[in-house]
Scaffold this motif. Structure first.
Motif, PDB file in Angstrom:
ATOM      1  N   VAL A  54       1.143  -1.043   8.226  1.00 54.92           N
ATOM      2  CA  VAL A  54       0.110  -1.623   9.089  1.00 54.92           C
ATOM      3  C   VAL A  54       0.675  -2.815   9.862  1.00 54.92           C
ATOM      4  O   VAL A  54       0.423  -2.964  11.061  1.00 54.92           O
ATOM      5  CB  VAL A  54      -1.127  -2.029   8.257  1.00 54.92           C
ATOM      6  CG1 VAL A  54      -2.100  -2.852   9.085  1.00 54.92           C
ATOM      7  CG2 VAL A  54      -1.815  -0.792   7.708  1.00 54.92           C
ATOM      8  N   GLU A  55       1.447  -3.665   9.189  1.00 58.12           N
ATOM      9  CA  GLU A  55       2.070  -4.806   9.864  1.00 58.12           C
ATOM     10  C   GLU A  55       3.011  -4.340  10.974  1.00 58.12           C
ATOM     11  O   GLU A  55       3.031  -4.904  12.070  1.00 58.12           O
ATOM     12  CB  GLU A  55       2.843  -5.674   8.864  1.00 58.12           C
ATOM     13  CG  GLU A  55       1.972  -6.490   7.953  1.00 58.12           C
ATOM     14  CD  GLU A  55       1.300  -7.650   8.653  1.00 58.12           C
ATOM     15  OE1 GLU A  55       1.893  -8.203   9.608  1.00 58.12           O
ATOM     16  OE2 GLU A  55       0.176  -7.983   8.253  1.00 58.12           O
ATOM     17  N   GLU A  58       0.863  -3.080  13.914  1.00 58.82           N
ATOM     18  CA  GLU A  58       0.273  -4.189  14.666  1.00 58.82           C
ATOM     19  C   GLU A  58       1.329  -4.907  15.502  1.00 58.82           C
ATOM     20  O   GLU A  58       1.063  -5.290  16.643  1.00 58.82           O
ATOM     21  CB  GLU A  58      -0.394  -5.167  13.706  1.00 58.82           C
ATOM     22  CG  GLU A  58      -1.663  -4.610  13.086  1.00 58.82           C
ATOM     23  CD  GLU A  58      -2.238  -5.530  12.025  1.00 58.82           C
ATOM     24  OE1 GLU A  58      -1.584  -6.547  11.667  1.00 58.82           O
ATOM     25  OE2 GLU A  58      -3.340  -5.228  11.545  1.00 58.82           O
ATOM     26  N   TRP A  59       2.525  -5.072  14.961  1.00 54.86           N
ATOM     27  CA  TRP A  59       3.590  -5.744  15.699  1.00 54.86           C
ATOM     28  C   TRP A  59       3.976  -4.939  16.936  1.00 54.86           C
ATOM     29  O   TRP A  59       4.159  -5.488  18.023  1.00 54.86           O
ATOM     30  CB  TRP A  59       4.798  -5.953  14.778  1.00 54.86           C
ATOM     31  CG  TRP A  59       5.967  -6.579  15.467  1.00 54.86           C
ATOM     32  CD1 TRP A  59       6.124  -7.880  15.821  1.00 54.86           C
ATOM     33  CD2 TRP A  59       7.145  -5.897  15.912  1.00 54.86           C
ATOM     34  NE1 TRP A  59       7.333  -8.060  16.444  1.00 54.86           N
ATOM     35  CE2 TRP A  59       7.981  -6.857  16.520  1.00 54.86           C
ATOM     36  CE3 TRP A  59       7.571  -4.568  15.855  1.00 54.86           C
ATOM     37  CZ2 TRP A  59       9.211  -6.531  17.058  1.00 54.86           C
ATOM     38  CZ3 TRP A  59       8.796  -4.254  16.390  1.00 54.86           C
ATOM     39  CH2 TRP A  59       9.601  -5.227  16.989  1.00 54.86           C
ATOM     40  N   VAL A  61       2.132  -2.759  18.584  1.00 59.13           N
ATOM     41  CA  VAL A  61       1.035  -2.793  19.552  1.00 59.13           C
ATOM     42  C   VAL A  61       1.051  -4.111  20.312  1.00 59.13           C
ATOM     43  O   VAL A  61       0.889  -4.137  21.531  1.00 59.13           O
ATOM     44  CB  VAL A  61      -0.320  -2.574  18.837  1.00 59.13           C
ATOM     45  CG1 VAL A  61      -1.481  -2.893  19.757  1.00 59.13           C
ATOM     46  CG2 VAL A  61      -0.424  -1.140  18.350  1.00 59.13           C
ATOM     47  N   GLU A  62       1.260  -5.227  19.607  1.00 60.26           N
ATOM     48  CA  GLU A  62       1.323  -6.520  20.280  1.00 60.26           C
ATOM     49  C   GLU A  62       2.536  -6.611  21.190  1.00 60.26           C
ATOM     50  O   GLU A  62       2.468  -7.139  22.297  1.00 60.26           O
ATOM     51  CB  GLU A  62       1.370  -7.645  19.249  1.00 60.26           C
ATOM     52  CG  GLU A  62       1.342  -9.021  19.886  1.00 60.26           C
ATOM     53  CD  GLU A  62       1.286 -10.136  18.874  1.00 60.26           C
ATOM     54  OE1 GLU A  62       1.663 -11.262  19.242  1.00 60.26           O
ATOM     55  OE2 GLU A  62       0.885  -9.898  17.731  1.00 60.26           O
TER      56      GLU A  62
END
Length: 103
Positions: A54-55, A58-59, A61-62
């Motif tokens: 998940v981390e 998210e990284w 996507v950012e």
């Protein structure tokens, strides 16, 4: 994805009695190899906890535009205010209606 990292993320291990016997990047090759071994099963070679996946997601996507910050420092900024000086003579939209008496 680079070929080196693709090998890490797409690795499939053929496991017999809890011990990895062989690793593959192609699912068909792993299935064919496991079919010849008694009690063999195919498991994902990259075992990461869900929180780590998940981390990473998210990284990424950012990194590729889903973040809160603008992609560049100058282009994402607000426009500069007008320089001081004489104001224009145009009519303001707020002065377009007449006030009602008594209010």
């Amino acid at each position: 994805m680079l070929p080196e990292s693709a090998e890490v993320f797409t690795r499939l291990d053929v496991v017999v009695d809890g011990t990895p016997v062989e690793s593959f990047t192609d699912a068909a090759e792993a299935e064919a190899y496991a079919a010849d071994l008694a009690g063999a099963r195919i498991v994902d070679g990259l075992r990461l906890p869900d929180r780590v996946l998940v981390e990473l997601l998210e990284w990424v996507v950012e990194l590729f535009g889903g973040g809160q910050r603008p992609p560049t420092s100058s282009g994402g900024s607000a426009a500069a205010s007008l320089p001081p000086g004489r104001r224009g003579t145009g009519v303001s939209p707020s002065k377009g209606s007449t006030r009602t008496r008594g209010r």
